[in-house]
Design an enzyme around this catalytic site. Structure first.
Site, PDB file in Angstrom:
ATOM      1  CE  LYS A   1      -0.717   0.280   4.874  1.00 59.64           C
ATOM      2  NZ  LYS A   1      -0.037   1.585   5.400  1.00 59.64           N
ATOM      3  CB  THR A   2       4.096   2.096   1.599  1.00 57.73           C
ATOM      4  OG1 THR A   2       3.494   1.774   2.906  1.00 57.73           O
ATOM      5  CG2 THR A   2       4.828   3.511   1.988  1.00 57.73           C
TER       6      THR A   2
ATOM      7  CG  ASP B   1      -1.146   4.836   4.956  1.00 54.04           C
ATOM      8  OD1 ASP B   1      -1.800   3.764   4.627  1.00 54.04           O
ATOM      9  OD2 ASP B   1      -0.070   4.669   5.306  1.00 54.04           O
ATOM     10  CD  GLU B   2      -2.430   1.456   8.154  1.00 57.96           C
ATOM     11  OE1 GLU B   2      -3.513   0.880   7.962  1.00 57.96           O
ATOM     12  OE2 GLU B   2      -1.141   1.037   8.243  1.00 57.96           O
TER      13      GLU B   2
ATOM     14  CD  GLN C   1      -3.343  -5.123   7.939  1.00 55.27           C
ATOM     15  OE1 GLN C   1      -2.454  -4.711   8.639  1.00 55.27           O
ATOM     16  NE2 GLN C   1      -3.207  -5.005   6.558  1.00 55.27           N
TER      17      GLN C   1
ATOM     18  NE  ARG D   1       1.158  -7.811  10.865  1.00 56.31           N
ATOM     19  CZ  ARG D   1       0.919  -7.110   9.888  1.00 56.31           C
ATOM     20  NH1 ARG D   1       1.540  -6.093   9.550  1.00 56.31           N
ATOM     21  NH2 ARG D   1      -0.202  -7.232   9.310  1.00 56.31           N
TER      22      ARG D   1
END
Length: 638
Positions: free
Chosen positions: A31-32, A215-216, A246, A552
Site C-alpha cells: 500500500k505504501t 493512509d490506514e 486490520q 506479520r
C-alpha cells in the site's frame, strides 16, 4: 518503484482518473508503494503540483518514508504530507485566529492534559479517589473525537461518572483557553470547527488542495472522517487506502465503518482491491484468511502469494504457560541459527503475558526488546505493589517507603494498621499477602475497568499475584524479582540492542513484519479475550487482531496455547482458541509437549457456571445465545 514495476491491480489504482477512490489493500500488498506511486503519477502527468496534494498518514515514520520515496521517484517535496495532527496544527497556526485561536498556541501532550485535569480537581476540591483523572480524561478525549462539545456531551451523559466527566470537560475547555493551549484532540476538533465556520479559510484550503490521499483509513475516527470530507470538497479527488481486516483500534475511537460510510457519501466511489501479498507464503495467508473469513460485518480480501514454504505452521499445545514460554524460547534459539534476532518476534494479546517470555529469554541469555511497552517489573503498577510489599517485609527500606507515601498517606496508614496480619501472611502465603495488600490499600480503586489502559494495569497486577503464588514466602518472591531484574543488565542494556528478539502485543505489531513470528496464548478468554466472547462486534475485532498477528510472518509461523495457566493467583484449565479450529488442519503441524500429535482443535467451548459446574457448548449454540434464540438458562436446564 517505477510504474512498470507495479502489478496490474496496483497500476489500476495508481492511475485512477478523477473522483473518489477506495483502495482495499490487504496485509503485505504494497500500500505504501501505491500511495507513493500515485503521488508521483499525479506530479509526472501535471495533474497536480506538490502544494495541491494533501497526503495524510497515522505515524510520523510513515509520513517520512512516503516523503523520501516521492523525492526519490519524482524529485519533488510534498509540503502537505504528515499525520492528521501535524497537518491540522499547520491549518490552525495559519488560520486559527478566525475562531479565536492564538497562532502561538501551546500543544499539551498526554501528561500535560492529565496535570491540567488534576489542577481542576484541586481547585474545586474534587475527590480523585471517586473518579480517577485519567478515566475522566479518556472520556473527554472520546467526546472530542466524536465532535461533542461539553454541552452536547452533558446531554447524553447518563451515569454519575459521565455526568462528572461532563462537568470537568467544561472546566477543562476553559482552562485550556486561558492557557492558549490545545490538546491533541483539539487539533482535529478545532480544525473541523475552523473549516465549518470560516468560509474564506475553507475556500482557500479547498482551492489549494486538489487531491487528498489518506493512509490506514480503517483507523479514522469521527473527527477525521468529517475533516476528510471537508478537505476533499468540492473536487472530491479523494484517494483512501485501508483494510477492514486490520482495524484493531476501536478502543481508541477508530471505526472501520467510516470506510463503509464513504460508499454512502460518495455513491460514485471507485473501489480497487490489492490482494497479491508480497510478504508471506500461501499457507500462512490461507490460515489467516480462515480466521478472518468468519467476520460478517465488513468485506474480506482473498490474499494470494507467489511465495511457498516447505514448512507447515507449528501449532504447539503446552501443559502450562511456563512450558509454553520454555518451548517458544527453545524454538527461538533454533531459529537464531537461521535468522538474526531482529527478524524474530513473540506476539501476545495482553501485556501481562510478556513476563513469562522476558524471564525465559533472560535465563537463556537471549537479547530482547519490548516494543511499545515497559518491561514487566518496571511497570508503574508493579513497582507500586512491590513497594508496599517491601515496606512490610523491611520497614527500614526508605526508598520503598517514599514510593508508598506518594501513593497516598491514607493508603500507607491502612497498610501499617494491617502490619501484624500481613507480616504473618508474608511467611506463609505470598499470594494471599498480595490480595490483602490490595484490599487494605484499595490500590485497584485507582483504576477504572472501562478504561483500556487501566484494564491493562489491572491485568498486570493479576499477573504479579500469579507470580507470588509460586513462592513459599514473600522474601523469596521479592528476591527472585531482584535477581531477574539484575540479570537484565548482565550483558549491557538489552533493550538498547538493535539485534534483539522483539516482544510485543498484537496491537503494537500492526505495520511490522518478521521472518519468524510466535503468536502465543491462543486460548479462549485470552485470544479471543474474555471481554469479547459474548459481544459479536468485539469478537470480530479479536479475529482481526489474530489475523494481523498471523500476517506479520514472512517465513515461519508458530501458534501456541497452554492447557493450564495461572490466573488471579490460581492455576486454571484452558481451552484452545476457536481460531485454531477455524484453520484447515492440514496446514498445521501439531506438537504437544514436544511430541508430534494428530489431535484436532474443535469449536466446542466450556463456560464455567457459578455452582462449580461447566457448560459445554459449540459455536452454533453460542450464536443462538447471542441472537437471543435461546437463553443460557435453557442450555443449563437441558
Amino acid at each position: 518503484m517505477a510504474q512498470r514495476d507495479l502489478n496490474p491491480a496496483q497500476k489500476l489504482a495508481v492511475q485512477h482518473a478523477t473522483g473518489p477512490a477506495m483502495v482495499l489493500a490487504g496485509a503485505g500488498s504494497g500500500k505504501t508503494t501505491v500511495l507513493t506511486a500515485r503521488v508521483a503519477w499525479l506530479l509526472e502527468n501535471n495533474l497536480a503540483q506538490p502544494e495541491n496534494i494533501l497526503l495524510v498518514t497515522f505515524t510520523n515514520k510513515a509520513a517520512q518514508e512516503i516523503k523520501q520515496r516521492v523525492r526519490a521517484q519524482a524529485n519533488r517535496d510534498l509540503p502537505l504530507c504528515g499525520t492528521f495532527h501535524s497537518v491540522c496544527a499547520k491549518f490552525l497556526r495559519q488560520s486559527g485566529g478566525h475562531i479565536g485561536i492564538s497562532p502561538s498556541f501551546t500543544i499539551y501532550d498526554s501528561d500535560d492534559q492529565i496535570d491540567a485535569i488534576k489542577q481542576i480537581y484541586k481547585a474545586h476540591h474534587f475527590d480523585d479517589k471517586e473518579f480517577a483523572p485519567k478515566s475522566v480524561h479518556a472520556l473527554i478525549s472520546k467526546s472530542k473525537n466524536e465532535l461533542l462539545s461539553p454541552a452536547e456531551y452533558e446531554q447524553i451523559a447518563t451515569s454519575n461518572f459521565q455526568k462528572f466527566a461532563a462537568k470537568i470537560y467544561a472546566l477543562y475547555v476553559k482552562k485550556l483557553k486561558a492557557a492558549q493551549a490545545l490538546d491533541f484532540d483539539d487539533l482535529l476538533m478545532r480544525s473541523v470547527e475552523l473549516l465549518q465556520k470560516d468560509g474564506p479559510t475553507r475556500q482557500r484550503w479547498q482551492q489549494q488542495i486538489s487531491h487528498v490521499l489518506i493512509d490506514e483509513y480503517q483507523d479514522t475516527n469521527t473527527a477525521q472522517y468529517v475533516l476528510t470530507k471537508l478537505l476533499a470538497a468540492p473536487q472530491n479527488n479523494l484517494f483512501v487506502v485501508g483494510d477492514f481486516s486490520q482495524s484493531i483500534y476501536s478502543w481508541r475511537g477508530a471505526d472501520y465503518r467510516n470506510m463503509l460510510a464513504l460508499k454512502t457519501d460518495y455513491p460514485d466511489i471507485k473501489e480497487y482491491r490489492l490482494e497479491q501479498n508480497y510478504r508471506s507464503p500461501q499457507s500462512i495467508l490461507d490460515a489467516a484468511t480462515a480466521v478472518i473469513a468468519k467476520n460478517t460485518q465488513h468485506p474480506i480480501l482473498s490474499l494470494w502469494s507467489e511465495k511457498t514454504s516447505q514448512h507447515k505452521i507449528i501449532a504447539y499445545s503446552a501443559e502450562s504457560g511456563e512450558s509454553e514460554a520454555a518451548y517458544i524460547i527453545q524454538a527461538v534459539s533454533e531459529q537464531l541459527r537461521h535468522h538474526p534476532a531482529s527478524e524474530i518476534a513473540i506476539l501476545y494479546r495482553t501485556n501481562a503475558q510478556s513476563r513469562l517470555f522476558e524471564e525465559a529469554l533472560l535465563r537463556a541469555g537471549i537479547s530482547y526488546r519490548l516494543v511499545g511497552g515497559v518491561k514487566f517489573y518496571e511497570r508503574k503498577e508493579i513497582k507500586d505493589l512491590l513497594a508496599y510489599a517491601r515496606v512490610i517485609v523491611n520497614p527500614l527500606d526508605t526508598v520503598s517507603q517514599a514510593r508508598a507515601e506518594k501513593l497516598g498517606k491514607r493508603r500507607l496508614e491502612a497498610l501499617e494498621s494491617a502490619r501484624k496480619k500481613l507480616e504473618k501472611l508474608s511467611t506463609e502465603a505470598p499470594q494471599e499477602f498480595l490480595h490483602q495488600v490490595l484490599k487494605v490499600t484499595t490500590y485497584l480503586g485507582k483504576y477504572k475497568p472501562e478504561v483500556e489502559e487501566d484494564r491493562t494495569r489491572m491485568e498486570n497486577v493479576e499477573e504479579l499475584v500469579a507470580v507470588a503464588s509460586q513462592f513459599e514466602t514473600v522474601s523469596q518472591f521479592l528476591e527472585n524479582i531482584a535477581l531477574v531484574q539484575d540479570k537484565q543488565f548482565a550483558d549491557g542494556d538489552l533493550e538498547g540492542e538493535s539485534n534483539a528478539v522483539s516482544l510485543m502485543s498484537l496491537h503494537a505489531a500492526k505495520g511490522l513484519e518478521f521472518a519468524v513470528v510466535f503468536l502465543a496464548g491462543l486460548e479462549e478468554e485470552l485470544l479471543p479475550h474474555s471481554r469479547s466472547i459474548f459481544n459479536p462486534e468485539e469478537l470480530e475485532e479479536e479475529r482481526r487482531l489474530c489475523y494481523v498477528g498471523m500476517t506479520r510472518a514472512k517465513e515461519r509461523l508458530f501458534l501456541s496455547c497452554a492447557r493450564s495457566r495461572y490466573q488471579y493467583g490460581v492455576r486454571s484449565n484452558r481451552i484452545p482458541s476457536r481460531f485454531l479450529a477455524d484453520i484447515e488442519q492440514t496446514l498445521l503441524e501439531k506438537v504437544e509437549d514436544g511430541r508430534r500429535d494428530s489431535y484436532s482443535y474443535t469449536n466446542t467451548r466450556s463456560i464455567p457456571l457459578t455452582d462449580q459446574r461447566t457448560l459445554v457448548v459449540d459455536e452454533e449454540m453460542i450464536e443462538d445465545m447471542l441472537s437471543g434464540k435461546i437463553s443460557i438458562d435453557a442450555f443449563i436446564d437441558s
